[in-house]
Scaffold this motif. Structure first.
Motif, short mmCIF file in Angstrom:
data_model
loop_
_atom_site.label_atom_id
_atom_site.label_comp_id
_atom_site.label_asym_id
_atom_site.label_seq_id
_atom_site.Cartn_x
_atom_site.Cartn_y
_atom_site.Cartn_z
N UNK A 15 23.91 -8.69 -47.27
CA UNK A 15 24.48 -8.17 -46.02
C UNK A 15 24.13 -6.70 -45.88
N UNK A 16 24.36 -5.92 -46.95
CA UNK A 16 24.11 -4.47 -46.90
C UNK A 16 22.65 -4.21 -46.58
N UNK A 17 21.75 -4.90 -47.28
CA UNK A 17 20.32 -4.68 -47.07
C UNK A 17 19.90 -5.08 -45.66
N UNK A 18 20.46 -6.20 -45.17
CA UNK A 18 20.13 -6.64 -43.81
C UNK A 18 20.59 -5.61 -42.80
N UNK A 19 21.75 -5.00 -43.05
CA UNK A 19 22.26 -4.00 -42.09
C UNK A 19 21.41 -2.73 -42.13
N UNK A 20 20.98 -2.31 -43.32
CA UNK A 20 20.09 -1.15 -43.42
C UNK A 20 18.80 -1.41 -42.66
N UNK A 77 23.88 -16.60 -35.11
CA UNK A 77 23.85 -15.66 -33.99
C UNK A 77 23.10 -14.39 -34.39
N UNK A 78 23.42 -13.85 -35.59
CA UNK A 78 22.76 -12.64 -36.05
C UNK A 78 21.27 -12.88 -36.23
N UNK A 79 20.91 -14.00 -36.84
CA UNK A 79 19.49 -14.29 -37.07
C UNK A 79 18.74 -14.43 -35.75
N UNK A 80 19.37 -15.10 -34.79
CA UNK A 80 18.71 -15.26 -33.49
C UNK A 80 18.45 -13.91 -32.84
N UNK A 81 19.42 -12.99 -32.93
CA UNK A 81 19.22 -11.64 -32.37
C UNK A 81 18.07 -10.94 -33.07
N UNK A 82 18.02 -11.05 -34.40
CA UNK A 82 16.97 -10.35 -35.15
C UNK A 82 15.60 -10.96 -34.88
N UNK A 176 8.25 -6.60 -38.78
CA UNK A 176 8.37 -7.12 -40.14
C UNK A 176 9.75 -6.84 -40.73
N UNK A 177 10.30 -5.65 -40.46
CA UNK A 177 11.62 -5.30 -41.00
C UNK A 177 12.72 -6.18 -40.39
N UNK A 178 12.65 -6.43 -39.09
CA UNK A 178 13.62 -7.33 -38.47
C UNK A 178 13.50 -8.74 -39.05
N UNK A 179 12.26 -9.18 -39.28
CA UNK A 179 12.08 -10.50 -39.88
C UNK A 179 12.67 -10.58 -41.27
N UNK A 180 12.49 -9.53 -42.08
CA UNK A 180 13.06 -9.50 -43.42
C UNK A 180 14.59 -9.50 -43.36
N UNK A 183 15.86 -12.98 -42.86
CA UNK A 183 15.81 -13.78 -44.08
C UNK A 183 16.98 -13.47 -44.99
N UNK A 184 17.38 -12.21 -45.07
CA UNK A 184 18.53 -11.84 -45.89
C UNK A 184 19.82 -12.44 -45.32
#
Length: 403
Positions: A15-20, A77-82, A176-180, A183-184
């Motif tokens: 979660x932390x890494x995805x938010x960063x 929902x979060x993944x769809x946004x990203x 690429x960062x949004x895609x990563x 995945x997280x």
């Protein structure tokens, strides 16, 4: 004492890494898209329109965003946004490389990213308690605040460096960062039950407002933060302070802009190691008062070291208030309502940020720069004192709910 490594067992670091990554990507886009637009048109007015194109989706979509966060699997929902954000960045990269980029394309992309952020942010906030549980939530929120501050510090600088390779390359990295990040989020596990599918109605859409109004602790915490942000918009006047009062250069302005984030980041890391356990209501009011006093010191200062120290203190006090408020709001709200309540909270705080900058500019135009900042600081202190009387239940909160 529970240490942050206990969070590893919950999968929190995903979660932390995805938010960063997500917040940092947004910061990079904000820098690159602004530079590119100004390079195309050379009009400052267009930069104002760019901000408006990101703000309007938040204003229009916040209420349905909260309902969707409570109606569907929040991870999806979060993944769809990203995914949409990644696709938008990829589209901007393609348009930049092929020379088909235009102001209209940039405005449309900014509006789409703003709309995605409107859905993503309250959903991420509502998702966190289910990932870590109530006992670890204060630590998790403190570290989450550190994620935002880390991204806020590193994102703009990274955007500037990436722009040297061209906007197309910068947008490609963002995609690429949004895609990563997506995945997280996919790897997250949550204890939350699937949300019930309530029938869509005006009542369910607006139920977040009704819930907040009926809970004095939640209403007091959210409204205190909103008014404090509205009055404490001194950072909007930093260019004037740097040039006319502190007589420094662009490097000095950069240091002034970074100082609140440095204070917030360091304090959030301390709170992650040593969570606040007792008298949290009183401590939140003390933090807001201290924020107001630090604002007054900054407003009156003509010394760069003192101004930097005041801004660091403002960032530190702000993050103490944010962590306590966020924890109280999340733990006082049933899981089935967290999306709608988080959306209302996002709308109020986001709007007050925009209006706070406007208020600071108008007050400075009417009374002068220094009086404007000092008035804002005094107002913040007075509001904190008034709220402590208006919301005694909030002041009397001793420990975090559920601990």
């Amino acid at each position: 004492m529970e240490q942050p490594n206990a969070l590893a067992q919950t999968g929190y670091w995903n979660f932390w890494s995805a938010r960063v990554l997500s917040t940092g990507s947004f910061q990079i886009v904000a820098v690159v898209i602004g530079w590119q637009l100004y390079g195309l048109t050379g009009r400052a007015f267009d930069l104002g329109l760019l901000g408006l194109s990101q703000f309007l989706p938040m204003l229009l979509l916040t209420i349905p965003a909260g309902h969707i966060a409570d109606r569907y699997d929040r991870r999806r929902v979060v993944r769809a946004c990203q995914w949409v954000e990644a696709a938008t960045a990829a589209g901007l990269a393609l348009a930049s490389v092929t020379g088909t980029i235009s102001p209209a394309v940039i405005f449309a992309a900014a509006a789409l990213i703003g709309a995605c952020r409107t859905f993503e942010m309250p959903t991420m906030a509502a998702l966190l308690p289910g990932v870590v549980g109530p006992a670890l939530l204060p630590q998790a929120l403190a570290l989450s605040a550190s994620a935002v501050q880390t991204a806020t510090i590193l994102g703009p600088a990274t955007g500037g460096l990436l722009y040297l390779a061209g906007p197309g390359a910068a947008y490609g990295v963002v995609a690429l960062l949004y895609g990563l990040a997506s995945l997280l989020v996919l790897a997250l596990r949550t204890a939350s039950l699937p949300p019930p599918r309530e029938p869509v109605s005006l009542a369910t859409l607006l139920s977040g407002f009704g819930f907040i109004r009926g809970r004095p602790i939640v209403l007091g915490a959210i409204s205190l933060d909103m008014v404090a942000v509205l009055l404490g918009g001194a950072t909007a006047l930093l260019p004037i302070y740097a040039h006319d009062i502190l007589h420094t250069d662009a490097l000095g302005l950069g240091m002034l802009r970074a100082a609140p984030a440095v204070g917030a980041l360091s304090t959030s890391l301390v709170l992650a190691r040593r969570p606040l356990r007792r008298h949290v209501g009183v401590k939140m009011f003390i933090a807001v008062v201290a924020f107001g006093l630090a604002t007054i010191v900054f407003g009156l200062s003509t010394s760069i070291p003192l101004s930097l120290a005041a801004l660091v203190a403002m960032g530190a006090c702000d993050v103490v208030s944010v962590v306590i408020r966020s924890t109280l709001v999340q733990l006082e709200t049933p899981d089935a309502m967290r999306g709608r309540v988080s959306a209302v909270n996002s709308m109020f705080v986001g709007t007050s940020n925009q209006l706070g900058e406007f208020e600071s500019g108008m007050t400075a135009a009417l009374f002068g720069t220094v009086p404007a900042v000092v008035i804002g600081g005094i107002g913040t202190v007075l509001v904190a004192l008034a709220w402590s009387r208006l919301f005694p239940a909030l002041r009397r909160v001793d420990t975090m709910p559920g601990r």
